[in-house]
Scaffold this motif. Structure first.
Motif, mmCIF file in Angstrom:
data_model
loop_
_atom_site.group_PDB
_atom_site.id
_atom_site.type_symbol
_atom_site.label_atom_id
_atom_site.label_comp_id
_atom_site.label_asym_id
_atom_site.label_seq_id
_atom_site.Cartn_x
_atom_site.Cartn_y
_atom_site.Cartn_z
ATOM 1 N N ASP A 15 60.319 96.218 54.526
ATOM 2 C CA ASP A 15 61.581 96.970 54.578
ATOM 3 C C ASP A 15 62.624 96.306 55.472
ATOM 4 O O ASP A 15 63.737 96.822 55.603
ATOM 5 C CB ASP A 15 61.333 98.387 55.102
ATOM 6 N N ILE A 18 66.486 95.758 54.134
ATOM 7 C CA ILE A 18 67.260 96.984 53.886
ATOM 8 C C ILE A 18 67.406 97.792 55.176
ATOM 9 O O ILE A 18 68.463 98.374 55.430
ATOM 10 C CB ILE A 18 66.668 97.835 52.738
ATOM 11 N N VAL A 59 62.690 107.060 50.949
ATOM 12 C CA VAL A 59 62.720 106.232 49.751
ATOM 13 C C VAL A 59 63.022 107.128 48.550
ATOM 14 O O VAL A 59 62.367 108.150 48.360
ATOM 15 C CB VAL A 59 61.364 105.509 49.554
ATOM 16 N N GLN A 63 63.953 102.801 46.407
ATOM 17 C CA GLN A 63 64.860 102.166 47.361
ATOM 18 C C GLN A 63 64.892 102.925 48.687
ATOM 19 O O GLN A 63 64.971 104.159 48.690
ATOM 20 C CB GLN A 63 66.289 102.134 46.794
#
Length: 152
Positions: A15, A18, A59, A63
Motif C-alpha cells: 500500500d 497510495i 479499501v 482501491q
C-alpha cells in the motif's frame, strides 16, 4: 443502486504508493509541505511491529481510499492506556460514503480488544466537515491544547 463494500484492514507494504499519495494530500490540507523524509519516517513507524503507531486503510473496489493512523498512549492519572487517533483521511471522491465511519468503527473495535478506556483525537477548529462527523460520534472534551514550538 448497490453500495460498494468497504473493507478495513491494517496497512500493508504493498500500500506504500497510495498511502503516500493520500498522506501527502492530508499534509497539504493542514498546510504542511509533503516531504519524502517525513513520509519515509512515518511509514517506518507504521510498519515496524515495535513502532510507535499503526495504520488502518479503507479499501473500496480494490482501491485504498482512506486511512486512520493511531497509537496507544499511557495516562498517568488512571494508570491505564487509551487510543490516540492521530490522522484520519478519506480521498475527496469517497467522502460522505461511510468510509470514515467504517475506519472509526474498526478503531473502536481495536480499542475494545486492547482494553483502552477511551479514544481521543484532535482536529483543526475550522475543519467543519470533520467536526460534523466527530460531533456525531464523540464528545468534545473540555481540555484546551497548547503548543510550544521548539526552535532550532
Amino acid at each position: 443502486m448497490m453500495k460498494t463494500a468497504i473493507e478495513i484492514r491494517p496497512v500493508a507494504q504493498a500500500d506504500r504508493k497510495i498511502w503516500a499519495a493520500l498522506f501527502s494530500d492530508y499534509m497539504a490540507f493542514y498546510g504542511c509541505t509533503p516531504a519524502d523524509a517525513v513520509l519515509e519516517t512515518t511509514w517506518r513507524w507504521i510498519l515496524d511491529p515495535a513502532g510507535p503507531m499503526e495504520c488502518l486503510v479503507a479499501v473500496k473496489g480494490g482501491q485504498v481510499v482512506g486511512f486512520a493512523q493511531y497509537r496507544a498512549v499511557p495516562e498517568t492519572l488512571t494508570g491505564a492506556w487509551f487510543g490516540q487517533l492521530d490522522d484520519l483521511f478519506v480521498a475527496p471522491t469517497e467522502r460522505r460514503q461511510g468510509v470514515a465511519d467504517a475506519l472509526l468503527a474498526r478503531l473502536d473495535n481495536i480499542a475494545h480488544e486492547r482494553g483502552w478506556f477511551k479514544l481521543v483525537w484532535i482536529t483543526a477548529q475550522d475543519n467543519a466537515t470533520a467536526r460534523k462527523l466527530y460531533d456525531r460520534i464523540g464528545k468534545a472534551s473540555n481540555w484546551v491544547v497548547y503548543e510550544r514550538p521548539q526552535g532550532d
